[in-house]
Design an enzyme around this catalytic site. Structure first.
Site, mmCIF file in Angstrom:
data_model
loop_
_atom_site.group_PDB
_atom_site.id
_atom_site.type_symbol
_atom_site.label_atom_id
_atom_site.label_comp_id
_atom_site.label_asym_id
_atom_site.label_seq_id
_atom_site.Cartn_x
_atom_site.Cartn_y
_atom_site.Cartn_z
ATOM 1 C CG ASP A 1 -7.677 2.867 2.218
ATOM 2 O OD1 ASP A 1 -8.720 2.317 1.961
ATOM 3 O OD2 ASP A 1 -7.499 3.948 3.010
ATOM 4 C CE LYS B 1 -2.717 2.945 3.016
ATOM 5 N NZ LYS B 1 -2.996 3.403 4.176
#
Length: 221
Positions: free
Chosen positions: A151, A133
């Site tokens: 997320d 991420k």
């Protein structure tokens, strides 16, 4: 006999037809969607993204001005220990572990990359406190690479909107990449986050205020 590679998991029914509707609604709602983290350069973005794990962007943005005033670049931060960084980020969740990661991260940037944040996915993932991420956020926002960082908001909305049934963020990312044009990946990431924060809330989604209620398969869920 050559073994064929496994087929990717099947997308949810109607996902391909729903994806352009989702994109159109997001473009109407958030035409200028971008990260809410405040940064001036790739180093600041990397640090802010590491700090944002399990913390709000608001809390990160409140702490980083003092942090960057003290440590404006990787060289300066590489001279600090976790005990020096902790007081500056104490208001952010998990600050002790993040202070350790930032100190180690800065040292590796200096040792391996001349103090600069690399524009290479694997190199960013290898940094302490970073992961897939973080790499996607940094490479897309700092260097313009097409990427979708998944997320909790992006993952939740992907499932609610019937775009993926996956719970693993990496697999959600792959599903979204299959459904949306590459040139809209960065926008999609930011717009889904904004929608998850403002409308499609985790516990009480505001479906009555959502432009997607007519085609969302989980209205009210």
């Amino acid at each position: 006999m050559t073994r064929r590679p496994p087929s990717p998991p099947r997308l949810p029914n109607g996902a391909k037809a729903r994806a352009p509707l989702v994109l159109s609604a997001l473009e109407t709602l958030y035409p200028d969607a971008r990260t809410e983290l405040v940064f001036r350069n790739p180093f600041e973005l990397l640090v802010a993204t590491v700090l944002s794990a399990q913390a709000t962007d608001v809390s990160v943005n409140a702490a980083t001005p003092a942090l960057f005033a003290r440590y404006p670049d990787a060289v300066a931060m590489s001279q600090a220990g976790p005990e020096d960084i902790e007081p500056l980020i104490r208001t952010i969740g998990l600050y002790r572990g993040k202070a350790r990661n930032l100190a180690a991260l800065a040292r590796l940037l200096v040792e391996r990359h001349g103090g600069e944040v690399p524009d290479d996915f694997d190199a960013v993932v290898a940094l302490p406190g970073a992961g897939r991420k973080t790499a996607n956020v940094v490479l897309s926002n700092a260097y313009g690479f097409p990427a979708i960082a998944v997320d909790t908001h992006v993952g939740r909305l992907a499932r609610r909107l019937g775009l993926s049934v996956q719970t693993n963020p990496d697999r959600v990312e792959l599903d979204l990449q299959r459904l949306f044009p590459r040139e809209r990946w960065v926008f999609l990431h930011h717009a889904l986050i904004l929608h998850g924060r403002r409308i499609c809330l985790a516990r009480r989604p505001r479906c009555e205020a959502c432009l997607m209620q007519d085609f969302c398969p989980k209205v009210g869920v």
